[in-house]
Enzyme design. Structure first.
Site, mmCIF file in Angstrom:
data_model
loop_
_atom_site.group_PDB
_atom_site.id
_atom_site.type_symbol
_atom_site.label_atom_id
_atom_site.label_comp_id
_atom_site.label_asym_id
_atom_site.label_seq_id
_atom_site.Cartn_x
_atom_site.Cartn_y
_atom_site.Cartn_z
ATOM 1 N N LYS A 47 -3.315 15.825 -8.987
ATOM 2 C CA LYS A 47 -2.580 15.608 -10.236
ATOM 3 C C LYS A 47 -1.831 16.869 -10.683
ATOM 4 O O LYS A 47 -0.775 16.775 -11.331
ATOM 5 C CB LYS A 47 -3.536 15.115 -11.324
ATOM 6 C CG LYS A 47 -4.143 13.727 -11.033
ATOM 7 C CD LYS A 47 -3.069 12.661 -10.934
ATOM 8 C CE LYS A 47 -3.648 11.254 -10.844
ATOM 9 N NZ LYS A 47 -2.609 10.209 -10.765
ATOM 10 N N ASN A 106 -20.137 18.698 -1.579
ATOM 11 C CA ASN A 106 -20.133 17.400 -0.886
ATOM 12 C C ASN A 106 -18.732 16.801 -0.741
ATOM 13 O O ASN A 106 -18.577 15.630 -0.428
ATOM 14 C CB ASN A 106 -21.005 16.403 -1.652
ATOM 15 C CG ASN A 106 -22.434 16.883 -1.757
ATOM 16 O OD1 ASN A 106 -22.978 17.396 -0.783
ATOM 17 N ND2 ASN A 106 -23.021 16.745 -2.919
ATOM 18 N N ASP A 166 0.879 -1.170 0.000
ATOM 19 C CA ASP A 166 0.000 0.000 0.000
ATOM 20 C C ASP A 166 0.917 1.221 0.000
ATOM 21 O O ASP A 166 1.668 1.436 0.960
ATOM 22 C CB ASP A 166 -0.888 -0.017 1.255
ATOM 23 C CG ASP A 166 -1.860 1.155 1.284
ATOM 24 O OD1 ASP A 166 -1.590 2.181 0.623
ATOM 25 O OD2 ASP A 166 -2.887 1.045 1.967
ATOM 26 N N TYR A 192 -9.057 15.223 -6.950
ATOM 27 C CA TYR A 192 -8.232 14.504 -7.939
ATOM 28 C C TYR A 192 -7.393 15.488 -8.771
ATOM 29 O O TYR A 192 -6.178 15.307 -8.931
ATOM 30 C CB TYR A 192 -9.154 13.679 -8.828
ATOM 31 C CG TYR A 192 -8.458 12.809 -9.837
ATOM 32 C CD1 TYR A 192 -7.849 11.617 -9.453
ATOM 33 C CD2 TYR A 192 -8.427 13.151 -11.188
ATOM 34 C CE1 TYR A 192 -7.226 10.794 -10.386
ATOM 35 C CE2 TYR A 192 -7.808 12.343 -12.121
ATOM 36 C CZ TYR A 192 -7.211 11.165 -11.722
ATOM 37 O OH TYR A 192 -6.600 10.362 -12.652
ATOM 38 N N LEU A 230 -19.149 16.593 -6.152
ATOM 39 C CA LEU A 230 -19.190 18.032 -6.388
ATOM 40 C C LEU A 230 -18.735 18.749 -5.113
ATOM 41 O O LEU A 230 -18.841 18.208 -4.009
ATOM 42 C CB LEU A 230 -20.592 18.461 -6.796
ATOM 43 C CG LEU A 230 -21.004 17.927 -8.183
ATOM 44 C CD1 LEU A 230 -22.409 18.362 -8.537
ATOM 45 C CD2 LEU A 230 -20.025 18.369 -9.264
HETATM 46 P P1 NAI Z 1 -7.208 1.561 -12.095
HETATM 47 O O1 NAI Z 1 -8.173 1.913 -11.029
HETATM 48 O O2 NAI Z 1 -7.627 0.627 -13.180
HETATM 49 O O3 NAI Z 1 -5.851 0.984 -11.439
HETATM 50 C C1 NAI Z 1 -5.232 1.629 -10.348
HETATM 51 C C2 NAI Z 1 -4.478 0.610 -9.532
HETATM 52 O O4 NAI Z 1 -3.878 1.296 -8.410
HETATM 53 C C3 NAI Z 1 -5.397 -0.490 -8.954
HETATM 54 O O5 NAI Z 1 -4.853 -1.774 -9.236
HETATM 55 C C4 NAI Z 1 -5.403 -0.187 -7.466
HETATM 56 O O6 NAI Z 1 -5.544 -1.333 -6.641
HETATM 57 C C5 NAI Z 1 -4.039 0.490 -7.275
HETATM 58 N N1 NAI Z 1 -3.986 1.273 -6.031
HETATM 59 C C6 NAI Z 1 -4.938 2.117 -5.540
HETATM 60 N N2 NAI Z 1 -4.566 2.581 -4.342
HETATM 61 C C7 NAI Z 1 -3.352 2.034 -4.055
HETATM 62 C C8 NAI Z 1 -2.465 2.119 -2.949
HETATM 63 N N3 NAI Z 1 -2.761 2.854 -1.871
HETATM 64 N N4 NAI Z 1 -1.311 1.414 -2.994
HETATM 65 C C9 NAI Z 1 -1.007 0.647 -4.067
HETATM 66 N N5 NAI Z 1 -1.800 0.522 -5.136
HETATM 67 C C10 NAI Z 1 -2.968 1.197 -5.135
HETATM 68 O O7 NAI Z 1 -6.728 2.962 -12.698
HETATM 69 P P2 NAI Z 1 -6.038 3.338 -14.094
HETATM 70 O O8 NAI Z 1 -7.092 3.935 -14.960
HETATM 71 O O9 NAI Z 1 -5.207 2.221 -14.597
HETATM 72 O O10 NAI Z 1 -5.107 4.545 -13.609
HETATM 73 C C11 NAI Z 1 -3.716 4.407 -13.325
HETATM 74 C C12 NAI Z 1 -3.126 5.794 -13.071
HETATM 75 O O11 NAI Z 1 -3.375 6.624 -14.207
HETATM 76 C C13 NAI Z 1 -3.762 6.528 -11.881
HETATM 77 O O12 NAI Z 1 -2.761 7.282 -11.218
HETATM 78 C C14 NAI Z 1 -4.777 7.440 -12.534
HETATM 79 O O13 NAI Z 1 -5.075 8.553 -11.731
HETATM 80 C C15 NAI Z 1 -4.019 7.822 -13.793
HETATM 81 N N6 NAI Z 1 -4.856 8.318 -14.877
HETATM 82 C C16 NAI Z 1 -5.837 7.528 -15.432
HETATM 83 C C17 NAI Z 1 -6.614 8.045 -16.470
HETATM 84 C C18 NAI Z 1 -7.693 7.243 -17.121
HETATM 85 O O14 NAI Z 1 -8.414 7.822 -17.957
HETATM 86 N N7 NAI Z 1 -7.873 5.968 -16.822
HETATM 87 C C19 NAI Z 1 -6.394 9.405 -16.989
HETATM 88 C C20 NAI Z 1 -5.347 10.117 -16.350
HETATM 89 C C21 NAI Z 1 -4.605 9.580 -15.332
#
Ligand code: NAI
Length: 251
Positions: free
Chosen positions: A163, A105, A67, A159, A102
């Protein structure tokens, strides 16, 4: 200088850590790194369990339940990587969460959890790895920002702030890390088709796709290949930069 004849397996011999690698963008980053020759440590929360093992198996990598917000995350990662592989060359802070609401909230819990995972954790882990000498000279740090941190997004004050903070952090850390020959860069993806964005209501999801002049959601591989550039020898002279992985916004 003469360009190399080939970039075949440009990450051969490198040890790379990807956080949040059980699924989505992180899992694809791990795949691209493995293709490019890196030894990959895939990390995710303990609850990711089976999904994380599957990613590890797929890329021939090693899974680590971590984590990123736990106070000993850097110590744990440094110890694990140093004992098994002699240190870390590349770390990708990909783990991220959304807790949209929003503004009226936007309670403190939502605010704090998003800021912690997306911004405080990458900073603490980078600092912790460097302090322990676990990140090797010539190392690479790659942070995952978002277009939401540049253009803003309704319901995502927490968020978007996290970022935008990632970009500030990259700018601030670049000169200090450069003294150790370490580069730090960020990608700011637009709308990417993953489980995170599949959870968004349909109308908002369609608006997200329209936020790119390419008129489509990007794929996880589009982000992963940009990150591979920052991880590899082609970006030796690049630090403190942010690349938006998307088209221009139409709305
Ligand atoms: P996702 O939700 O599919 O995967 C995120 C992963 O991070 C999950 O496997 C989750 O278990 C893990 N995670 C969450 N909290 C954690 C913690 N405390 N310690 C370790 N692991 C943790 O998300 P996705 O879409 O693959 O996003 C990956 C990154 O890209 C994120 O930082 C997200 O903010 C960023 N991002 C995603 C976009 C999108 O459109 N999907 C756009 C811009 C940025």
């Amino acid at each position: 200088a003469t360009p190399p004849t080939s970039w075949d397996r440009p990450l051969e011999g490198k040890v790379a850590v990807v956080t949040g690698a059980a699924r989505g963008i992180g899992a694809t980053i791990a795949e691209v790194f493995a293709r490019d020759g890196a030894t990959v440590i895939v990390a995710d929360i303990p609850a990711a369990g089976e999904a994380l093992s599957q990613t590890a198996n797929k890329v021939g990598g090693t899974a680590l339940a971590l984590d990123v917000t736990s106070p000993d995350a850097a110590a744990k990662l440094a110890e694990f990587a140093t004992e098994r592989f002699g240190g870390i060359d590349i770390v990708v802070h990909n783990a991220g969460i959304t807790r949209d609401k929003l503004l009226a909230n936007m309670d403190e819990g939502r605010w704090n959890s998003v800021l912690n995972v997306n911004l405080a954790a990458p900073h603490r882990i980078t600092e912790g790895l460097v302090a322990r000498g676990a990140l090797k000279d010539g190392g690479r740090v790659i942070d995952v920002s978002s277009i939401a941190g540049i253009a803003g997004n309704r319901g995502q004050t927490n968020y978007g702030t996290s970022k935008a903070g990632v970009i500030g952090m990259v700018n601030a850390e670049a000169p200090k890390l450069a003294e150790k020959g370490i580069t730090i860069n960020a990608v700011a993806p637009g709308f990417i088709e993953t489980a995170m964005t599949a959870a968004i209501p349909l109308a908002t999801r369609e608006a997200g796709r329209l936020m790119s002049s390419l008129l489509q959601g990007g794929q996880t591989v589009d982000v992963a290949e940009t990150i591979a550039y920052f991880a590899g020898p082609a970006s030796n002279a690049v630090t403190g930069n942010v690349v938006r992985v998307c088209g221009q916004s139409l709305i």
